[in-house]
Design a protein around this motif. Sequence first.
Motif, PDB file in Angstrom:
ATOM      1  N   THR A 108       0.932  -1.250  -0.029  1.00  0.00           N
ATOM      2  CA  THR A 108       0.140  -0.126  -0.010  1.00  0.00           C
ATOM      3  C   THR A 108       0.868   1.076  -0.081  1.00  0.00           C
ATOM      4  OG1 THR A 108      -0.131  -0.049   2.316  1.00  0.00           O
ATOM      5  CG2 THR A 108      -1.600  -1.230   1.315  1.00  0.00           C
ATOM      6  N   ALA A 109       0.462   2.347  -0.354  1.00  0.00           N
ATOM      7  CA  ALA A 109       0.878   3.421  -0.448  1.00  0.00           C
ATOM      8  C   ALA A 109       0.249   4.732  -0.560  1.00  0.00           C
ATOM      9  CB  ALA A 109       2.031   3.534  -1.642  1.00  0.00           C
ATOM     10  N   PHE A 110       0.531   6.186  -0.257  1.00  0.00           N
ATOM     11  CA  PHE A 110       0.142   7.041  -0.592  1.00  0.00           C
ATOM     12  C   PHE A 110       0.969   8.128  -1.152  1.00  0.00           C
ATOM     13  CE2 PHE A 110      -2.360   5.765   3.217  1.00  0.00           C
ATOM     14  CZ  PHE A 110      -3.619   6.215   2.990  1.00  0.00           C
ATOM     15  N   LEU A 111       0.699   8.675  -2.266  1.00  0.00           N
ATOM     16  CA  LEU A 111       1.540   9.613  -2.931  1.00  0.00           C
ATOM     17  C   LEU A 111       0.756  11.105  -2.917  1.00  0.00           C
ATOM     18  CD1 LEU A 111       1.943   6.585  -4.246  1.00  0.00           C
ATOM     19  CD2 LEU A 111       3.516   7.813  -5.878  1.00  0.00           C
ATOM     20  N   THR A 112       1.359  11.911  -3.251  1.00  0.00           N
ATOM     21  CA  THR A 112       0.860  13.299  -3.298  1.00  0.00           C
ATOM     22  C   THR A 112       1.307  13.954  -4.818  1.00  0.00           C
ATOM     23  OG1 THR A 112       1.101  13.834  -1.128  1.00  0.00           O
ATOM     24  CG2 THR A 112       0.689  15.865  -2.654  1.00  0.00           C
ATOM     25  N   PHE A 113       0.324  14.581  -5.375  1.00  0.00           N
ATOM     26  CA  PHE A 113       0.806  14.795  -6.877  1.00  0.00           C
ATOM     27  C   PHE A 113       0.159  16.440  -7.001  1.00  0.00           C
ATOM     28  CE2 PHE A 113       0.602  10.535  -7.458  1.00  0.00           C
ATOM     29  CZ  PHE A 113       1.402  10.475  -8.493  1.00  0.00           C
TER      30      PHE A 113
END
Length: 174
Positions: A108-113
């Motif tokens: 799982t991961a969280f990324l910000t764009f």
Amino acid sequence: MEKKPCSSSLAVKTSHVLPPDTNYHGTLFGGILMAHIDDVAAIAAVRHARRAVVTASTDSVDFLEPVKEGNSICIEAFVTWTRNTSMEVFVKAVAEDLLTGDRRVCATAFLTFVAVDEDLRPVPIPEVFPETESEKLLHEGAPLRAERRRERRNNSKEFAARFGTKYPWNQRNM
């Protein structure tokens, strides 16, 4: 701008894990999985913003299970939260043994764009709204994750200033 549901940004990619993608143990290289994650998360972000985006951060990629050669890897991503020009994307990676049908979440991961214009300047994006209980859970936790991101980014800037571009990093240079 009209608000959009989380589901409108859903992006999914399935790939076969082949020998060139694996390490000495016959499992998927972490860097290859991270590239898949960034790729699919970026698609979700563009779908939401309908603008070009740049990756601003990856909170973490938590490798939960190995992905073996011959498995498939399915990456699912969608926008969970937005600010003025940025958006948080949640990513789930599911490995499947294609012969047995056994499926398990392997990462799982969280990324910000950040959405950008032609000059790579940030531009406003629509708000996102959750519909399902899972989406609501992710949406509600996003402000805390955003605060942690800001703290981590400030720490990174301090390290960058301290270590600079010179090598070796020893006490005389610090």
